[in-house]
Enzyme design. Structure first.
Site, PDB file in Angstrom:
ATOM      1  N   GLY A  11       8.246  43.573  47.371  1.00  0.00           N
ATOM      2  CA  GLY A  11       9.267  43.831  46.356  1.00  0.00           C
ATOM      3  C   GLY A  11       8.648  44.366  45.069  1.00  0.00           C
ATOM      4  O   GLY A  11       7.428  44.434  44.922  1.00  0.00           O
ATOM      5  N   GLN A  12       9.507  44.715  44.139  1.00  0.00           N
ATOM      6  CA  GLN A  12       9.040  45.302  42.866  1.00  0.00           C
ATOM      7  C   GLN A  12       8.098  44.364  42.122  1.00  0.00           C
ATOM      8  O   GLN A  12       7.002  44.730  41.734  1.00  0.00           O
ATOM      9  CB  GLN A  12      10.222  45.532  41.919  1.00  0.00           C
ATOM     10  CG  GLN A  12      11.237  46.540  42.329  1.00  0.00           C
ATOM     11  CD  GLN A  12      12.187  46.815  41.176  1.00  0.00           C
ATOM     12  OE1 GLN A  12      11.981  47.794  40.458  1.00  0.00           O
ATOM     13  NE2 GLN A  12      13.198  45.996  40.982  1.00  0.00           N
ATOM     14  N   LEU A  13       8.558  43.129  41.898  1.00  0.00           N
ATOM     15  CA  LEU A  13       7.764  42.194  41.098  1.00  0.00           C
ATOM     16  C   LEU A  13       6.639  41.581  41.916  1.00  0.00           C
ATOM     17  O   LEU A  13       5.507  41.451  41.433  1.00  0.00           O
ATOM     18  CB  LEU A  13       8.673  41.094  40.538  1.00  0.00           C
ATOM     19  CG  LEU A  13       7.999  40.096  39.601  1.00  0.00           C
ATOM     20  CD1 LEU A  13       7.428  40.797  38.370  1.00  0.00           C
ATOM     21  CD2 LEU A  13       8.969  38.997  39.169  1.00  0.00           C
ATOM     22  N   ALA A  58      13.939  37.337  47.032  1.00  0.00           N
ATOM     23  CA  ALA A  58      15.325  36.958  46.721  1.00  0.00           C
ATOM     24  C   ALA A  58      16.271  37.921  47.399  1.00  0.00           C
ATOM     25  O   ALA A  58      15.890  39.045  47.753  1.00  0.00           O
ATOM     26  CB  ALA A  58      15.561  36.984  45.209  1.00  0.00           C
ATOM     27  N   TYR A  59      17.491  37.450  47.557  1.00  0.00           N
ATOM     28  CA  TYR A  59      18.592  38.340  47.944  1.00  0.00           C
ATOM     29  C   TYR A  59      19.018  39.000  46.636  1.00  0.00           C
ATOM     30  O   TYR A  59      19.582  38.342  45.760  1.00  0.00           O
ATOM     31  CB  TYR A  59      19.715  37.514  48.560  1.00  0.00           C
ATOM     32  CG  TYR A  59      20.880  38.322  49.078  1.00  0.00           C
ATOM     33  CD1 TYR A  59      21.095  38.439  50.451  1.00  0.00           C
ATOM     34  CD2 TYR A  59      21.772  38.948  48.219  1.00  0.00           C
ATOM     35  CE1 TYR A  59      22.180  39.170  50.942  1.00  0.00           C
ATOM     36  CE2 TYR A  59      22.849  39.678  48.702  1.00  0.00           C
ATOM     37  CZ  TYR A  59      23.040  39.786  50.062  1.00  0.00           C
ATOM     38  OH  TYR A  59      24.105  40.497  50.544  1.00  0.00           O
ATOM     39  N   THR A  60      18.719  40.293  46.476  1.00  0.00           N
ATOM     40  CA  THR A  60      18.921  40.942  45.177  1.00  0.00           C
ATOM     41  C   THR A  60      20.041  41.988  45.175  1.00  0.00           C
ATOM     42  O   THR A  60      20.223  42.681  44.174  1.00  0.00           O
ATOM     43  CB  THR A  60      17.607  41.601  44.687  1.00  0.00           C
ATOM     44  OG1 THR A  60      17.129  42.476  45.715  1.00  0.00           O
ATOM     45  CG2 THR A  60      16.548  40.588  44.349  1.00  0.00           C
ATOM     46  N   TYR A 124      25.829  36.389  43.382  1.00  0.00           N
ATOM     47  CA  TYR A 124      24.377  36.470  43.178  1.00  0.00           C
ATOM     48  C   TYR A 124      23.975  35.582  42.001  1.00  0.00           C
ATOM     49  O   TYR A 124      23.025  34.795  42.093  1.00  0.00           O
ATOM     50  CB  TYR A 124      23.970  37.929  42.922  1.00  0.00           C
ATOM     51  CG  TYR A 124      22.579  38.099  42.356  1.00  0.00           C
ATOM     52  CD1 TYR A 124      21.456  38.075  43.178  1.00  0.00           C
ATOM     53  CD2 TYR A 124      22.379  38.293  40.985  1.00  0.00           C
ATOM     54  CE1 TYR A 124      20.173  38.232  42.643  1.00  0.00           C
ATOM     55  CE2 TYR A 124      21.116  38.453  40.446  1.00  0.00           C
ATOM     56  CZ  TYR A 124      20.014  38.424  41.278  1.00  0.00           C
ATOM     57  OH  TYR A 124      18.755  38.577  40.749  1.00  0.00           O
TER      58      TYR A 124
HETATM   59  N1  LIG Z   1      15.662  43.475  39.924  1.00  0.00           N
HETATM   60  C1  LIG Z   1      16.150  42.987  38.786  1.00  0.00           C
HETATM   61  O1  LIG Z   1      16.705  43.723  37.967  1.00  0.00           O
HETATM   62  C2  LIG Z   1      16.009  41.527  38.469  1.00  0.00           C
HETATM   63  C3  LIG Z   1      16.466  41.041  37.242  1.00  0.00           C
HETATM   64  C4  LIG Z   1      16.321  39.689  36.955  1.00  0.00           C
HETATM   65  C5  LIG Z   1      15.726  38.848  37.872  1.00  0.00           C
HETATM   66  N2  LIG Z   1      15.323  39.341  39.072  1.00  0.00           N
HETATM   67  C6  LIG Z   1      14.700  38.424  40.015  1.00  0.00           C
HETATM   68  O2  LIG Z   1      13.337  38.787  40.089  1.00  0.00           O
HETATM   69  C7  LIG Z   1      12.824  38.502  41.390  1.00  0.00           C
HETATM   70  C8  LIG Z   1      12.143  39.726  41.955  1.00  0.00           C
HETATM   71  O3  LIG Z   1      13.092  40.777  42.028  1.00  0.00           O
HETATM   72  P1  LIG Z   1      12.678  42.240  42.479  1.00  0.00           P
HETATM   73  O4  LIG Z   1      13.359  43.184  41.561  1.00  0.00           O
HETATM   74  O5  LIG Z   1      11.201  42.326  42.680  1.00  0.00           O
HETATM   75  O6  LIG Z   1      13.425  42.303  43.871  1.00  0.00           O
HETATM   76  P2  LIG Z   1      13.171  43.250  45.126  1.00  0.00           P
HETATM   77  O7  LIG Z   1      12.356  44.426  44.768  1.00  0.00           O
HETATM   78  O8  LIG Z   1      14.529  43.434  45.720  1.00  0.00           O
HETATM   79  O9  LIG Z   1      12.299  42.330  46.064  1.00  0.00           O
HETATM   80  C9  LIG Z   1      12.850  41.210  46.679  1.00  0.00           C
HETATM   81  C10 LIG Z   1      11.956  40.842  47.830  1.00  0.00           C
HETATM   82  O10 LIG Z   1      12.577  39.756  48.515  1.00  0.00           O
HETATM   83  C11 LIG Z   1      12.361  39.956  49.880  1.00  0.00           C
HETATM   84  N3  LIG Z   1      13.360  39.282  50.700  1.00  0.00           N
HETATM   85  C12 LIG Z   1      14.696  39.459  50.708  1.00  0.00           C
HETATM   86  N4  LIG Z   1      15.246  38.714  51.678  1.00  0.00           N
HETATM   87  C13 LIG Z   1      14.227  38.052  52.283  1.00  0.00           C
HETATM   88  C14 LIG Z   1      14.149  37.153  53.364  1.00  0.00           C
HETATM   89  N5  LIG Z   1      15.235  36.797  54.055  1.00  0.00           N
HETATM   90  N6  LIG Z   1      12.938  36.666  53.703  1.00  0.00           N
HETATM   91  C15 LIG Z   1      11.831  37.036  53.036  1.00  0.00           C
HETATM   92  N7  LIG Z   1      11.828  37.907  52.022  1.00  0.00           N
HETATM   93  C16 LIG Z   1      13.023  38.406  51.651  1.00  0.00           C
HETATM   94  C17 LIG Z   1      12.483  41.460  50.063  1.00  0.00           C
HETATM   95  O11 LIG Z   1      11.870  41.793  51.282  1.00  0.00           O
HETATM   96  P3  LIG Z   1      11.950  43.266  51.905  1.00  0.00           P
HETATM   97  O12 LIG Z   1      10.887  44.015  51.145  1.00  0.00           O
HETATM   98  O13 LIG Z   1      11.638  43.066  53.330  1.00  0.00           O
HETATM   99  O14 LIG Z   1      13.349  43.752  51.636  1.00  0.00           O
HETATM  100  C18 LIG Z   1      11.747  41.968  48.835  1.00  0.00           C
HETATM  101  O15 LIG Z   1      10.379  42.124  49.082  1.00  0.00           O
HETATM  102  C19 LIG Z   1      14.019  38.004  42.194  1.00  0.00           C
HETATM  103  O16 LIG Z   1      14.045  36.605  42.161  1.00  0.00           O
HETATM  104  C20 LIG Z   1      15.220  38.533  41.428  1.00  0.00           C
HETATM  105  O17 LIG Z   1      16.356  37.724  41.629  1.00  0.00           O
HETATM  106  C21 LIG Z   1      15.426  40.658  39.382  1.00  0.00           C
END
Ligand SMILES: NC(=O)c1ccc[n+]([C@@H]2O[C@H](COP(=O)([O-])OP(=O)(O)OC[C@H]3O[C@@H](n4cnc5c(N)ncnc54)[C@H](OP(=O)(O)O)[C@@H]3O)[C@@H](O)[C@H]2O)c1
Length: 282
Positions: A11-13, A58-60, A124
């Protein structure tokens, strides 16, 4: 030394944290541990016996979650409960990443602190709050709320990449102008998390870039810095009509982070300029 386990490795982070932690960390992908399979979480963590778990998975899919409540809560709440239990058995800390979306439709303009009341609006958002509560069951836990993440280049679907992609085919875009927050660069947020864990921080901490903006102003700034000639028309959240509700004001007060780490947080404009200069094109 046992490694720090980072979930959401692709994922991104998660990918940015892994890059910054280098040899100290071990990433785990969905293919290696599907968090939807709750029974596999404890055994996997016990087998790997990490020194700490940082849950970046996370489920994002915020809008999709409105029609997929069960999966969203399974990943964002119940999987975190299983991680917290496993961390307690292993006597290691759990770091949970959470979201500004735990805040409600507050109409004021005072940045939200860690002690402000939460009232998540959509599925969410509600699942992320339950994830915080679940993570707090870990005897040693750190919950980091962040906002509007972007990073990693064109392979990710974040706001910056979406704007750049749309600007390839449109000269005029409509962007929401009535939501105020602080879009944040994963590189800066990951660096902040490393500072926090290296300082053994615990509890709830807000961590974003500094300042605040609207998505409309953010889009205009992206195009100005990237040198793209796109006219950005302001619209309301209602006109945009997303499936999930969003907080109208979710700027996070990051004073606690500053007190804990004495590390300055770059402004959202500085962060965006750096991202656009260094982002991988693919
Ligand atoms: N994006 C935002 O704007 C934002 C803002 C505030 C907080 N956050 C929080 O920051 C954190 C990181 O977000 P991000 O932007 O890095 O999200 P992201 O790029 O969508 O990455 C989420 C990761 O979770 C994995 N994932 C999803 N379902 C899964 C499952 N069933 N089993 C194992 N892995 C699973 C995904 O795997 P795949 O690579 O296989 O899909 C992906 O690698 C999350 O907790 C999110 O809620 C995000």
């Amino acid at each position: 030394m046992n490694p720090i386990l980072v979930t959401g490795a692709l994922g991104q982070l998660g990918s940015e944290l892994l890059a910054q932690l280098g040899g100290r960390a071990l990433g785990i992908t969905r293919a290696e541990l599907d968090l939807a399979n709750l029974d596999s979480i404890g055994p996997t963590l016990r087998r790997l016996h990490p020194a700490m778990v940082i849950n970046c998975a996370a489920y994002t899919a915020v809008d999709q979650a409105e029609a997929d409540r069960e999966t969203c809560f399974r990943i964002n709440q119940h999987a975190v409960e299983a991680m917290a239990n496993a961390c307690n058995q292993l006597k290691v800390p759990l770091v949970q990443v959470s979201s500004d979306y735990v805040f409600d439709a507050y109409r004021g303009c005072q940045p939200r602190t860690e002690t402000d009341a939460v009232e998540p609006l959509g599925i969410y958002a509600q699942s992320k709050l339950q994830g915080e509560i679940a993570a707090a069951h870990a005897d040693r836990h750190l919950i980091v709320r962040t906002c509007g993440l972007y990073g990693g280049g064109a392979r990710f679907r974040n706001f910056v990449e979406t704007m750049l992609r749309l600007s390839d085919i449109h000269s005029e875009l409509k962007v929401v102008n009535d939501q105020c927050c602080t879009p944040s660069y994963c590189r800066d947020v990951a660096a902040g998390i490393v500072h926090l864990i290296d300082g053994n921080a615990e509890g709830l901490v807000h961590l974003t870039n500094s300042g605040s903006t609207t998505w409309h102003e953010f889009a205009e700034t992206i195009f100005a810095i990237a040198g793209r000639n796109v006219s950005v028309l302001p619209i309301t959240t209602e006109e945009f009509g997303a499936a999930a509700p969003r907080p109208s004001y979710s700027v996070l007060d990051c004073q606690r982070f500053q007190d804990l780490t004495a590390t300055p947080l770059p402004s959202w404009k500085d962060a965006l300029a750096r991202y656009l200069a260094e982002r991988p094109a693919t």
